[in-house]
Design a protein around this motif. Structure first.
Motif, PDB file in Angstrom:
ATOM      1  N   ARG A  70      41.158 -72.138 116.142  1.00  0.00           N
ATOM      2  CA  ARG A  70      42.060 -71.418 117.066  1.00  0.00           C
ATOM      3  C   ARG A  70      42.655 -72.003 118.043  1.00  0.00           C
ATOM      4  NH1 ARG A  70      40.853 -66.003 117.965  1.00  0.00           N
ATOM      5  NH2 ARG A  70      38.566 -66.158 117.464  1.00  0.00           N
ATOM      6  N   GLN A 102      45.533 -73.581 116.149  1.00  0.00           N
ATOM      7  CA  GLN A 102      46.504 -72.436 115.612  1.00  0.00           C
ATOM      8  C   GLN A 102      47.561 -72.498 117.106  1.00  0.00           C
ATOM      9  OE1 GLN A 102      45.060 -68.728 114.676  1.00  0.00           O
ATOM     10  NE2 GLN A 102      46.945 -68.143 113.546  1.00  0.00           N
ATOM     11  N   THR A 153      32.236 -63.853 114.359  1.00  0.00           N
ATOM     12  CA  THR A 153      32.804 -62.804 115.135  1.00  0.00           C
ATOM     13  C   THR A 153      32.273 -61.433 114.526  1.00  0.00           C
ATOM     14  OG1 THR A 153      34.763 -62.578 113.773  1.00  0.00           O
ATOM     15  CG2 THR A 153      34.821 -64.324 115.576  1.00  0.00           C
ATOM     16  N   PHE A 175      34.146 -58.833 114.020  1.00  0.00           N
ATOM     17  CA  PHE A 175      34.999 -58.590 113.099  1.00  0.00           C
ATOM     18  C   PHE A 175      34.449 -58.915 111.511  1.00  0.00           C
ATOM     19  CE2 PHE A 175      39.034 -59.081 110.836  1.00  0.00           C
ATOM     20  CZ  PHE A 175      39.555 -57.636 110.803  1.00  0.00           C
ATOM     21  N   PHE A 198      35.158 -65.582 107.220  1.00  0.00           N
ATOM     22  CA  PHE A 198      36.335 -66.573 107.231  1.00  0.00           C
ATOM     23  C   PHE A 198      35.557 -67.757 106.415  1.00  0.00           C
ATOM     24  CE2 PHE A 198      40.041 -68.784 107.775  1.00  0.00           C
ATOM     25  CZ  PHE A 198      40.904 -68.091 108.004  1.00  0.00           C
ATOM     26  N   ARG A 224      37.765 -73.929 104.451  1.00  0.00           N
ATOM     27  CA  ARG A 224      39.053 -74.002 104.775  1.00  0.00           C
ATOM     28  C   ARG A 224      39.072 -74.431 106.346  1.00  0.00           C
ATOM     29  NH1 ARG A 224      42.253 -69.020 103.336  1.00  0.00           N
ATOM     30  NH2 ARG A 224      42.168 -69.845 101.327  1.00  0.00           N
ATOM     31  N   VAL A 271      50.064 -74.185 110.629  1.00  0.00           N
ATOM     32  CA  VAL A 271      48.613 -74.161 110.434  1.00  0.00           C
ATOM     33  C   VAL A 271      48.305 -72.557 110.047  1.00  0.00           C
ATOM     34  CG1 VAL A 271      46.611 -73.674 112.046  1.00  0.00           C
ATOM     35  CG2 VAL A 271      48.020 -75.549 112.418  1.00  0.00           C
ATOM     36  N   VAL A 272      49.265 -71.679 110.430  1.00  0.00           N
ATOM     37  CA  VAL A 272      49.177 -70.253 109.986  1.00  0.00           C
ATOM     38  C   VAL A 272      49.445 -70.305 108.467  1.00  0.00           C
ATOM     39  CG1 VAL A 272      50.384 -68.196 110.130  1.00  0.00           C
ATOM     40  CG2 VAL A 272      49.991 -69.154 112.133  1.00  0.00           C
ATOM     41  N   GLN A 283      48.760 -72.708 106.381  1.00  0.00           N
ATOM     42  CA  GLN A 283      47.454 -73.318 105.887  1.00  0.00           C
ATOM     43  C   GLN A 283      46.055 -72.283 105.873  1.00  0.00           C
ATOM     44  OE1 GLN A 283      47.178 -77.006 108.296  1.00  0.00           O
ATOM     45  NE2 GLN A 283      45.701 -77.948 106.704  1.00  0.00           N
ATOM     46  N   LEU A 284      46.051 -71.740 106.974  1.00  0.00           N
ATOM     47  CA  LEU A 284      44.840 -70.624 107.002  1.00  0.00           C
ATOM     48  C   LEU A 284      45.145 -69.245 105.969  1.00  0.00           C
ATOM     49  CD1 LEU A 284      44.347 -70.721 110.975  1.00  0.00           C
ATOM     50  CD2 LEU A 284      43.116 -71.563 109.110  1.00  0.00           C
ATOM     51  N   ALA A 285      46.395 -69.188 105.932  1.00  0.00           N
ATOM     52  CA  ALA A 285      46.654 -68.118 104.600  1.00  0.00           C
ATOM     53  C   ALA A 285      46.134 -66.893 105.349  1.00  0.00           C
ATOM     54  CB  ALA A 285      45.810 -68.541 103.431  1.00  0.00           C
ATOM     55  N   ALA A 286      44.994 -66.719 106.009  1.00  0.00           N
ATOM     56  CA  ALA A 286      44.653 -65.327 106.423  1.00  0.00           C
ATOM     57  C   ALA A 286      44.721 -65.463 108.214  1.00  0.00           C
ATOM     58  CB  ALA A 286      43.170 -65.041 105.995  1.00  0.00           C
ATOM     59  N   PRO A 287      44.662 -64.250 108.759  1.00  0.00           N
ATOM     60  CA  PRO A 287      44.660 -64.207 110.278  1.00  0.00           C
ATOM     61  C   PRO A 287      43.105 -64.588 110.768  1.00  0.00           C
ATOM     62  CG  PRO A 287      45.136 -62.134 109.726  1.00  0.00           C
ATOM     63  CD  PRO A 287      45.150 -62.885 108.502  1.00  0.00           C
ATOM     64  N   LEU A 288      43.092 -65.494 111.866  1.00  0.00           N
ATOM     65  CA  LEU A 288      41.890 -65.621 112.504  1.00  0.00           C
ATOM     66  C   LEU A 288      41.369 -64.536 113.130  1.00  0.00           C
ATOM     67  CD1 LEU A 288      42.504 -69.143 114.200  1.00  0.00           C
ATOM     68  CD2 LEU A 288      41.265 -68.850 112.142  1.00  0.00           C
ATOM     69  N   PRO A 289      40.015 -64.123 112.767  1.00  0.00           N
ATOM     70  CA  PRO A 289      39.617 -62.946 113.554  1.00  0.00           C
ATOM     71  C   PRO A 289      39.467 -63.196 114.981  1.00  0.00           C
ATOM     72  CG  PRO A 289      37.990 -64.312 112.340  1.00  0.00           C
ATOM     73  CD  PRO A 289      39.032 -64.706 111.951  1.00  0.00           C
ATOM     74  N   PRO A 290      39.692 -62.149 116.051  1.00  0.00           N
ATOM     75  CA  PRO A 290      39.544 -62.274 117.298  1.00  0.00           C
ATOM     76  C   PRO A 290      38.315 -62.352 117.863  1.00  0.00           C
ATOM     77  CG  PRO A 290      40.286 -59.919 116.616  1.00  0.00           C
ATOM     78  CD  PRO A 290      40.080 -60.816 115.296  1.00  0.00           C
TER      79      PRO A 290
END
Lengths: 497, 722
Positions: free
Chosen positions: A95, A98, A118, A120, A130, A134, B402-403, B405-412
């Motif tokens: 995070r 990012q 998380t 979620f 997740f 990766r 980075v976005v 590379q991650l391909a999916a949004p990071l969970p909050p």
């Protein structure tokens, strides 16, 4: 890095991990070594396990060298200008990356390799986690240097909190111009749980040193004989004859796959995966199986181990059961079961709550144990029961669908086979799963492999079924009939409202 | 209290010759004592909670000094407390979280500002703006302007923050005007040092009592006709006096630059960020600012942001081609005032601010640098901007990459209920109840229970303020076929929910359901005590320290009965099924009027603080201790996770299944489980699945107990499968 720029450290953690203590230690360290230092934080609702960040700046020159000049330090971390990024949890490290803080040119990254999921990620009926591989890869490729090791595990090993371990890791990183002993002096001076903290510090120092630059170990995948495993599972669940039925079904799948993929381009993947889910399905969860699993010696030992019971300590296990009408009916022959279920659904229609008996069963007591064994011994009843019949019928339906599909396309047959993954759980969960499963089976003919995969993934994405509905109707399937649920309107009273 | 501040309390005693090392908010607290403050009050809330917490725990030392400390019931009562400084030469300080607290205090503040003060009155507010903020994004500045209060925004370096407290009192007295000192989140938590001065015991105090009250003086009443004269006084005497003092004492700081054709005016609190932003601009061997803040251009640092001193502003701007005003938040009050004052004085320097800097949000180094680039490009074209531009571009590129590379949004990862929190089970019950009676309108409130707005619950239609939930559904419930639910904590109940909500609903015969989370403390702000907190004796005398003690204090129940609440149920918050049934009854009963359900369960943080040392003590003494933990049989768990969707407990998580056939992760209970019982309760209330078990480990068991266990193991062993 010019000698006049402060050394910048960003710490990302979760509330209650002692990140504040760590920041305090670093400032204390700098002060003891005669360097100007400043720390700030966004504690969030720190005690409440949300993401929190701490930021530390230490001036590379000592107060003496500065001769009274006071550096102006930043209260907030600056993207791309972090020398050391420390994260007690892998996702939080990424995070921060990012958010642009970590730079390939400047930042050394100390991150825990373990995940604290998380909420979620935990919600999905399937696997919503997740991809850690990766995350590690992103962490490695976006920092100057990555040291990743299990910080939480190391802390538990040392009987301390992550902050002590991370402190050791920071010392090992060599980013700060201070001796290891100086770090340890600060911990000693802190006065609380010193011995444990120093143990954690030492382990952290050592493991960070080892991990620095070393690529994280790749996870190796071993190819298991799922058919053999499945057969064993099914025999254990019922008997040899049932195992034979499993073998026959697998043979049918094999034949279907041969038809769809004569050259074996897919290496028998359909059969392997279908055999996996077929076994889990045939060994469906019912009171008999649960009672059997819960009364085993191996289970008692595992519970003891996980509870961390020491020799000489007494262990008590209370199991939470709530057998309901459906569970009972499942073991009864069809006609009898049907009458019982009809009666129950009438009760439900009248707004009564489902009939079920909450039990706290002491599995470690003699009476409790034998109650479990008694239930476990009801195998003979199971195979005459309504649930058994229902499951076999649905399995046959599924096999037929896969076979028919295989005649046209391996991909479609494969995706349909994987739909058996939806079948799991108990009571309401199991019913919901089957509804979704039937929905897909009913509409498959009009769809291609991709649509089926999307539908299956949607069904595993949320339990409300709305994602599945969307996916299906999008693919042109007709919407499901609305389920009848009792609605209660409020009678208005004489009161003013 | 959740935390012990014994160390900080000791620091308060430091005197001349000693160096204070610690948090900004504690430096401020120390500065109050160095200024001879006579009384302190306030209402807790991040980021300023520690001020009051430490003062409360420093009870003995405060008594030594004669300082009176009061934990007020809300910000209004705190602001009203400053009324003591209207007649008497008493220095008083109060604190709260802003802007929300200032909103609550506004009435008293207006009535304080109008007559003005004799003794210095200082309000320490945590400006909860930008990253980490938990409230609506507004500025305290507006209150200073509308009520003519002084507003200090100190440059966030401890010595300066301390100086501003001391000067703040002096300034307040010099112009008979209350002063607000605002601290941003990071300034409250900044760790630094300053050279201490001795604390000053107030001349008039709890130890040095005054014989007679002040003489009657109508002019000191915020009451007509005095109010008309007071408005004149503010503008004809007090603000001018304030401006004189600000200049004489050099409260605003001027830092000279290498060139004078352009300049920067900045709020004190943003000075460090501005300097760091200037450092991103490299010109050959040096930057636009060095590590010590020496900049290329002159800086006017406003430690006092209201009132401004027109002359000072004009003198700074005169002769400059352009000046950039770095002012965080909106609207841009300071910039507007500067523009007006320069126009009046016919100073024609170009003024920039929000036209080049972002209008909203926190002023980070990046945000300020972006504004500076635009400003310099326009007015100092000779300066190289490449370095800063490259840095910004690189940041943007990095984020983008980075976005990708991650391909999916990071969970909050929002905050959530603590492990074992007594409020989580209540929302599990609400989720189940709604499955039976249908969805209801949920008026949410401020407090830990607002975490129910996050996964796995997602409850709450509105949040109208602290203790406002019941009041906020008054217009909703008459319009809906199903009853509306208002959720309120005991903190919010005492803060103002009792009057704005309960009294109003009763008086108007409102037909609603109020759910009060009785955990015994204002838990979200750090478990400060309230009037319904179980007292220390009860905690000390409790035989089993693990049990919730909130039932020992019935103040809330008695208050509600006294007001005339007829339908009142108290349910232990962990009894999910009972709570579900009670909620369903409340939603569907024929009984009209207000129905109150009290969910009784003591804050788990507080309980653990009590339990841990107690258990450690028992074990040390070799006494019998039963350790409770919950677990999941992973071979029984089917990996559907419906248990998690009903709980969200941090220690109920996922792991890979040991069963090679199962692909989905299974539920597991990790270390940290406090055995609250929710897993079992949910398994029963929701008919989840039979994989949950409760395990009790008896440490130091008795002889008979050991023998019985051995017998059981023996018998069971004979018939057990491997």
């Amino acid at each position: 890095m010019s000698t006049l720029q402060p050394i910048t450290i960003l710490i990302a953690g979760l509330g209650g991990e002692g990140g504040g203590v760590l920041a305090e230690w670093l400032v204390e360290l700098a002060i003891r070594c005669g360097h100007p230092a400043q720390a700030t934080s966004i504690p969030g609702v720190a005690q409440r396990t949300g993401a929190t960040t701490y930021y530390v700046e230490i001036h590379p020159q000592s107060l003496a060298a500065l001769g009274g000049r006071i550096p102006v330090m930043s209260l907030a971390p600056v993207p791309g200008c972090i020398d050391l990024m420390v994260a007690s949890e892998l996702l939080e490290a990424v995070r921060a990356i990012q958010n642009g803080f970590v730079s390939r040119e400047r930042t050394a990254l100390l991150a825990s390799s373990q995940r604290t999921l998380t909420t979620f990620e935990k919600l999905a009926p399937g696997d919503g986690r997740f991809d850690s591989e990766r995350l590690l890869q992103v962490a490695g490729s976006n920092s100057r240097q990555l040291a990743a090791f299990d910080v939480g595990g190391t802390a538990r090993e040392a009987g301390t909190v992550p902050s002590a371990v991370l402190c050791g890791a920071i010392a090992a990183s060599g980013v700060l111009p201070f001796e290891r002993s100086a770090f340890e002096d600060v911990i000693r001076a802190s006065g609380r749980g010193v011995a444990a903290s120093l143990r954690g510090f030492a382990l952290g120092f050592e493991r960070c040193g080892a991990a620095l630059g070393a690529a994280p170990a790749p996870t190796l995948v071993t190819q298991l004989d799922l058919v053999a495993l499945g057969h064993a599972r099914v025999v254990e669940f019922q008997d040899a004859a049932y195992g034979e039925l499993y073998r026959q079904r697998v043979e049918r799948l094999k034949a279907a796959e041969r038809l769809a993929d004569p050259q074996g381009r897919h290496g028998g993947e359909l059969t392997r995966e279908a055999a996996r889910f077929l076994a889990l399905w045939m060994a469906f969860d019912d009171v008999v199986r649960v009672a059997d699993l819960k009364s085993r010696a191996g289970r008692f030992a595992r519970v003891r181990r996980e509870a961390g019971a020491q020799a000489g300590e007494v262990m008590r296990i209370a199991d939470h059961f709530k057998p309901g009408v459906t569970e009972l009916a499942g073991l009864l022959p069809q006609p009898l079961a049907q009458r019982l279920l009809d009666w129950e659904s009438r009760r439900r229609r009248d707004g009564k709550s489902p009939l079920a008996m909450p039990l706290k069963l002491r599995a470690d007591s003699i009476s409790g144990f034998f109650a479990l064994r008694l239930l476990a011994s009801l195998r003979w009843l199971r195979c005459r029961g309504q649930r058994y019949a229902e499951e076999q019928a649905l399995i046959e339906r599924w096999l037929a669908v896969v076979e028919t599909a295989a005649a046209n396309s391996w991909e479609t047959a494969f995706e349909l086979a994987l739909c058996a993954r939806l079948i799991k759980g108990y009571g309401a969960t199991n019913e919901r799963a089957k509804e979704n499963f039937r929905y897909i089976m009913n509409c498959w003919t009009s769809t291609d492999a991709g649509t089926i995969r999307r539908a299956r993934e949607a069904a595993l994405a949320d339990d409300s079924g709305s994602a599945l509905d969307a996916a299906m109707t999008q693919a042109g399937a007709s919407a499901r009939a609305v389920k009848a649920i009792p609605v209660r309107w409020l009678k208005r009273t004489g009161h003013r409202t | 209290m959740e935390v012990s501040f014994s160390k900080e309390v000791e620091q308060l005693r430091q005197g001349a010759g000693e160096t204070f090392h610690g948090e900004g908010i504690l430096a401020i607290t120390k500065a109050l004592l160095q200024s001879g403050v006579a009384y302190v009050g306030g209402y807790q809330g991040a980021p300023v909670s520690h001020l009051l917490d430490v003062m409360v725990q420093a009870e003995d030392y405060m008594a030594e000094l004669g300082v009176h400390v009061e934990a007020c019931s809300n910000e209004a009562s705190a602001a009203a407390m400053l009324g003591a400084s209207i007649h008497y030469p008493l220095r008083g300080a109060v604190t709260w979280k802003s802007v929300v607290g200032t909103n609550v205090a506004a009435d008293a503040l207006s009535n304080l500002a109008s007559p003005g003060v004799t003794g210095g009155a200082l309000i320490i507010v945590g400006e909860d703006y930008g990253e980490g903020a938990s409230v609506i994004q507004e500025r305290t500045h507006a209150f200073a302007m509308k009520s003519s209060l002084l507003l200090l925004d100190p440059r966030p370096q401890l010595p300066n923050m301390v100086r501003m407290v001391e000067q703040g009192f002096a300034l307040s007295e010099a112009c008979n005007t209350p002063a607000i000192l605002q601290l941003r989140v990071r300034a409250c938590h900044v760790r630094g040092s300053f050279e201490c001065a001795d604390n000053r015991a107030p001349a008039m105090s709890r130890k040095a009592l005054r014989d007679e009250p002040a003489a009657f003086d109508y002019e000191k009443l915020a009451h007509p006709p005095a109010t008309f004269r007071q408005e004149k006084l503010k503008n004809e005497q007090r603000l001018p006096a304030a401006r004189r003092f600000i200049v004489e004492q050099g409260l605003n700081e001027f830092f000279a630059g290498k060139r004078d054709d352009i300049g920067l005016i900045v709020q004190g609190g943003l000075h460090n960020t501005l300097v760091r932003a200037l450092q991103q601009f490299a010109m050959g061997d040096h930057n636009l600012a060095d590590a010590f803040g020496a900049a290329e251009f002159p800086l006017l640092v406003l430690n006092v942001t209201y009132p401004l001193v027109p002359q000072q502003i004009a003198d700074f701007c005169r002769g400059k081609r352009a000046v950039l005003v770095v002012e965080e938040g909106q609207p841009e009050y300071i910039e507007h005032e500067i523009l007006a004052t320069l126009r009046r004085q016919d100073v024609n320097t170009a003024i920039h601010g929000k036209d080049l800097l972002q209008m909203t949000g926190e002023y980070t180094v990046e945000a300020i640098a972006q504004g500076l680039i635009k400003f310099l490009a326009r007015h100092a074209a000779d300066l190289p901007l490449a370095a800063a531009q490259d840095w910004l571009t690189a940041n943007a590129a990095r984020r983008h990459a980075v976005v990708e590379q991650l391909a999916a949004p990071l969970p909050p990862r929002p905050p959530q209920f603590c492990t074992g929190c007594p409020e989580r089970p209540v929302f599990s019950a609400l989720k189940l109840a709604q499955q039976n009676v249908g969805p209801v309108h949920v008026a949410a409130d401020i407090g830990c229970h607002s975490f129910a707005t996050f996964e796995p619950f997602g409850f709450g239609h509105t949040i109208l303020g602290y203790g406002m939930s019941l009041a906020s559904r008054a217009g909703v419930s008459p319009m809906l076929k199903r009853r509306a639910l208002a959720v309120m904590g005991d903190g919010g109940f005492w803060h103002n929910g009792l009057l704005t909500g309960v009294e109003s609903a009763l008086f108007n015969g409102g037909d609603a359901v109020l759910l009060i989370m009785k955990n015994g403390y204002t838990a979200a702000t750090g478990t400060q005590d309230i009037i319904s907190t179980p007292d220390e004796e009860q905690k000390a005398s409790a035989p089993d320290k693990r049990l919730s003690l909130v039932d020992r204090n019935q103040t809330i129940e008695h208050t509600l009965q006294g007001l005339g609440v007829k339908w009142l149920r108290t349910v232990p918050s962990y009894e999910v099924d009972t709570m579900r049934r009670t909620l369903e009854e409340a939603f569907t009963t024929e009984t009209g009027g207000l129905k109150v359900i009290i969910a009784a369960g003591e804050c788990q943080l507080e309980r653990q603080r009590r339990v841990k040392p107690w258990l450690a003590g028992l074990l040390k003494a070799g006494k019998r201790v039963v350790k409770v933990k919950y677990g999941v049989d992973d071979d029984v768990c089917s990996g559907d996770h419906s248990c998690i969707r009903l709980s969200g407990c941090p220690t109920l998580t996922l792991k890979d299944s040991d069963d090679p056939l199962k692909v989905d992760p299974v539920a597991t209970v990790i270390e940290g489980c406090v055995g609250c019982g929710l897993c079992g309760e949910n398994a029963h209330a929701a008919t989840l699945c039979p994989s949950f078990y409760r395990v009790e480990i008896v440490q130091n068991p008795g002889l008979g107990e050991r023998a019985l266990a051995a017998l059981r193991r023996g018998v069971i062993g004979l018939f057990q499968k491997p």
